[in-house]
Design a protein around this motif. Structure first.
Motif, PDB file in Angstrom:
ATOM      1  N   ARG A  71       0.831  -1.206   0.000  1.00 47.48           N
ATOM      2  CA  ARG A  71       0.000   0.000   0.000  1.00 47.48           C
ATOM      3  C   ARG A  71       0.865   1.255   0.000  1.00 47.48           C
ATOM      4  O   ARG A  71       1.943   1.270   0.602  1.00 47.48           O
ATOM      5  N   VAL A  72       0.362   2.307  -0.645  1.00 45.48           N
ATOM      6  CA  VAL A  72       1.037   3.600  -0.609  1.00 45.48           C
ATOM      7  C   VAL A  72       0.959   4.107   0.823  1.00 45.48           C
ATOM      8  O   VAL A  72      -0.130   4.336   1.353  1.00 45.48           O
ATOM      9  N   ALA A  73       2.113   4.259   1.458  1.00 43.21           N
ATOM     10  CA  ALA A  73       2.174   4.659   2.861  1.00 43.21           C
ATOM     11  C   ALA A  73       2.860   6.007   3.051  1.00 43.21           C
ATOM     12  O   ALA A  73       2.799   6.579   4.136  1.00 43.21           O
ATOM     13  N   ALA A  74       3.511   6.524   2.001  1.00 46.88           N
ATOM     14  CA  ALA A  74       4.217   7.804   2.097  1.00 46.88           C
ATOM     15  C   ALA A  74       4.399   8.366   0.696  1.00 46.88           C
ATOM     16  O   ALA A  74       4.521   7.608  -0.268  1.00 46.88           O
ATOM     17  N   THR A  75       4.411   9.684   0.608  1.00 42.04           N
ATOM     18  CA  THR A  75       4.685  10.348  -0.675  1.00 42.04           C
ATOM     19  C   THR A  75       5.427  11.655  -0.447  1.00 42.04           C
ATOM     20  O   THR A  75       5.366  12.251   0.627  1.00 42.04           O
ATOM     21  N   ALA A  76       6.080  12.082  -1.499  1.00 39.98           N
ATOM     22  CA  ALA A  76       6.622  13.434  -1.618  1.00 39.98           C
ATOM     23  C   ALA A  76       6.691  13.732  -3.111  1.00 39.98           C
ATOM     24  O   ALA A  76       7.135  12.893  -3.895  1.00 39.98           O
ATOM     25  N   PHE A  77       6.218  14.890  -3.496  1.00 34.25           N
ATOM     26  CA  PHE A  77       6.275  15.328  -4.887  1.00 34.25           C
ATOM     27  C   PHE A  77       7.370  16.375  -5.034  1.00 34.25           C
ATOM     28  O   PHE A  77       7.458  17.298  -4.220  1.00 34.25           O
ATOM     29  N   PHE A  78       8.193  16.224  -6.059  1.00 32.72           N
ATOM     30  CA  PHE A  78       9.199  17.233  -6.400  1.00 32.72           C
ATOM     31  C   PHE A  78       8.623  18.134  -7.476  1.00 32.72           C
ATOM     32  O   PHE A  78       8.151  17.645  -8.505  1.00 32.72           O
ATOM     33  N   GLY A  79       8.680  19.441  -7.253  1.00 33.36           N
ATOM     34  CA  GLY A  79       8.247  20.415  -8.259  1.00 33.36           C
ATOM     35  C   GLY A  79       9.459  21.173  -8.773  1.00 33.36           C
ATOM     36  O   GLY A  79      10.238  21.717  -7.984  1.00 33.36           O
ATOM     37  N   PHE A  80       9.623  21.167 -10.092  1.00 29.33           N
ATOM     38  CA  PHE A  80      10.768  21.828 -10.712  1.00 29.33           C
ATOM     39  C   PHE A  80      10.415  23.259 -11.090  1.00 29.33           C
ATOM     40  O   PHE A  80       9.339  23.522 -11.612  1.00 29.33           O
ATOM     41  N   ASN A  81      11.334  24.160 -10.821  1.00 25.16           N
ATOM     42  CA  ASN A  81      11.142  25.570 -11.160  1.00 25.16           C
ATOM     43  C   ASN A  81      11.335  25.783 -12.646  1.00 25.16           C
ATOM     44  O   ASN A  81      12.244  25.214 -13.248  1.00 25.16           O
ATOM     45  N   THR A  82      10.509  26.634 -13.213  1.00 27.80           N
ATOM     46  CA  THR A  82      10.656  26.974 -14.627  1.00 27.80           C
ATOM     47  C   THR A  82      11.331  28.328 -14.813  1.00 27.80           C
ATOM     48  O   THR A  82      11.812  28.618 -15.905  1.00 27.80           O
ATOM     49  N   HIS A  83      11.390  29.131 -13.781  1.00 24.61           N
ATOM     50  CA  HIS A  83      12.065  30.433 -13.893  1.00 24.61           C
ATOM     51  C   HIS A  83      13.567  30.193 -14.038  1.00 24.61           C
ATOM     52  O   HIS A  83      14.177  29.471 -13.244  1.00 24.61           O
ATOM     53  N   ARG A  84      14.162  30.797 -15.020  1.00 23.03           N
ATOM     54  CA  ARG A  84      15.580  30.552 -15.354  1.00 23.03           C
ATOM     55  C   ARG A  84      16.542  30.847 -14.221  1.00 23.03           C
ATOM     56  O   ARG A  84      17.638  30.306 -14.185  1.00 23.03           O
ATOM     57  N   LEU A  85      16.162  31.679 -13.280  1.00 20.16           N
ATOM     58  CA  LEU A  85      17.051  32.004 -12.162  1.00 20.16           C
ATOM     59  C   LEU A  85      16.854  31.078 -10.956  1.00 20.16           C
ATOM     60  O   LEU A  85      17.561  31.211  -9.949  1.00 20.16           O
ATOM     61  N   MET A  86      15.908  30.138 -11.075  1.00 20.04           N
ATOM     62  CA  MET A  86      15.617  29.255  -9.942  1.00 20.04           C
ATOM     63  C   MET A  86      15.693  27.774 -10.290  1.00 20.04           C
ATOM     64  O   MET A  86      15.236  26.937  -9.513  1.00 20.04           O
ATOM     65  N   THR A  87      16.294  27.440 -11.394  1.00 19.34           N
ATOM     66  CA  THR A  87      16.319  26.031 -11.820  1.00 19.34           C
ATOM     67  C   THR A  87      17.320  25.184 -11.040  1.00 19.34           C
ATOM     68  O   THR A  87      17.371  23.969 -11.242  1.00 19.34           O
ATOM     69  N   HIS A  88      18.067  25.782 -10.138  1.00 22.42           N
ATOM     70  CA  HIS A  88      19.059  25.036  -9.363  1.00 22.42           C
ATOM     71  C   HIS A  88      18.496  24.476  -8.050  1.00 22.42           C
ATOM     72  O   HIS A  88      19.223  23.864  -7.274  1.00 22.42           O
ATOM     73  N   TRP A  89      17.202  24.657  -7.810  1.00 23.57           N
ATOM     74  CA  TRP A  89      16.578  24.056  -6.633  1.00 23.57           C
ATOM     75  C   TRP A  89      15.185  23.565  -6.981  1.00 23.57           C
ATOM     76  O   TRP A  89      14.596  23.988  -7.971  1.00 23.57           O
ATOM     77  N   VAL A  90      14.679  22.610  -6.171  1.00 19.48           N
ATOM     78  CA  VAL A  90      13.350  22.039  -6.371  1.00 19.48           C
ATOM     79  C   VAL A  90      12.493  22.262  -5.135  1.00 19.48           C
ATOM     80  O   VAL A  90      13.003  22.452  -4.036  1.00 19.48           O
ATOM     81  N   TRP A  91      11.181  22.238  -5.356  1.00 19.78           N
ATOM     82  CA  TRP A  91      10.209  22.259  -4.278  1.00 19.78           C
ATOM     83  C   TRP A  91       9.922  20.835  -3.846  1.00 19.78           C
ATOM     84  O   TRP A  91       9.926  19.924  -4.672  1.00 19.78           O
TER      85      TRP A  91
END
Length: 174
Positions: A71-91
């Motif tokens: 069963r799915v017991a845990a999750t985390a979603f990574f969101g990638f930045n599209t702004h060219r000055l913020m592509t070096h980190w993820v949410w």
């Protein structure tokens, strides 16, 4: 027994339903994952559809933890930045461990798996998440290596007269 983590699992009806069940169970147990209790799967479904669409477009990735019963017991979603000055980190969004599995160290395991996954993403130097104050989440994330980097007082209204701070936390990978 620990969870089995998978980055980018196949999106099947079982996975979709498992994430919906997890999200509803976490919310209804008082978890701070974008909704307030009581909530139903139908109320959560549009948000999950947005997450799945972003995954299909390559703007988001999913990390799941499955228990011994599959069963799915845990999750985390990574969101990638599209702004060219913020592509070096993820949410990091929708970080959840099922209430029935809490207190077993699975939250810490999930964050370790998220860090390990983020380190495989080209050019990513940090992971950023936000959390709701008043639940001790800042202490938990801090114990996992995240540093508080900002706070917006009263930004989140969970009920009339119950405003919480929106706390920004950062994990540097380099």
């Amino acid at each position: 027994m620990s969870l089995t983590f998978t980055l980018d699992p196949a999106v099947t009806p079982d996975l979709r339903d498992g994430v919906l069940d997890l999200w509803a169970d976490v919310t209804n147990a008082g978890g701070a994952v974008g909704f307030v209790p009581p909530v139903t799967r139908d109320a959560i479904r549009p948000e999950l559809v947005r997450h799945l669409a972003a995954m299909a477009e390559g703007r988001m990735r999913l990390l799941t933890g499955h228990d011994a019963q599959g069963r799915v017991a845990a999750t985390a979603f990574f969101g990638f930045n599209t702004h060219r000055l913020m592509t070096h980190w993820v949410w990091l969004y929708t970080v959840m461990v099922h209430p029935g599995h809490q207190g077993k160290g699975y939250g810490r395991d999930l964050l370790a798996a998220a860090e390990e996954s983020a380190r495989t993403f080209d050019g990513i130097e940090a992971v950023h998440l936000t959390c709701r104050s008043g639940l001790g989440l800042e202490r938990f994330y801090g114990s996992c290596g995240y540093k508080e980097v900002g706070r917006v007082p009263g930004a989140l209204r969970v009920a009339p007269g119950d405003d919480r701070d929106d706390v920004s936390m950062l994990l540097t990978l380099t």
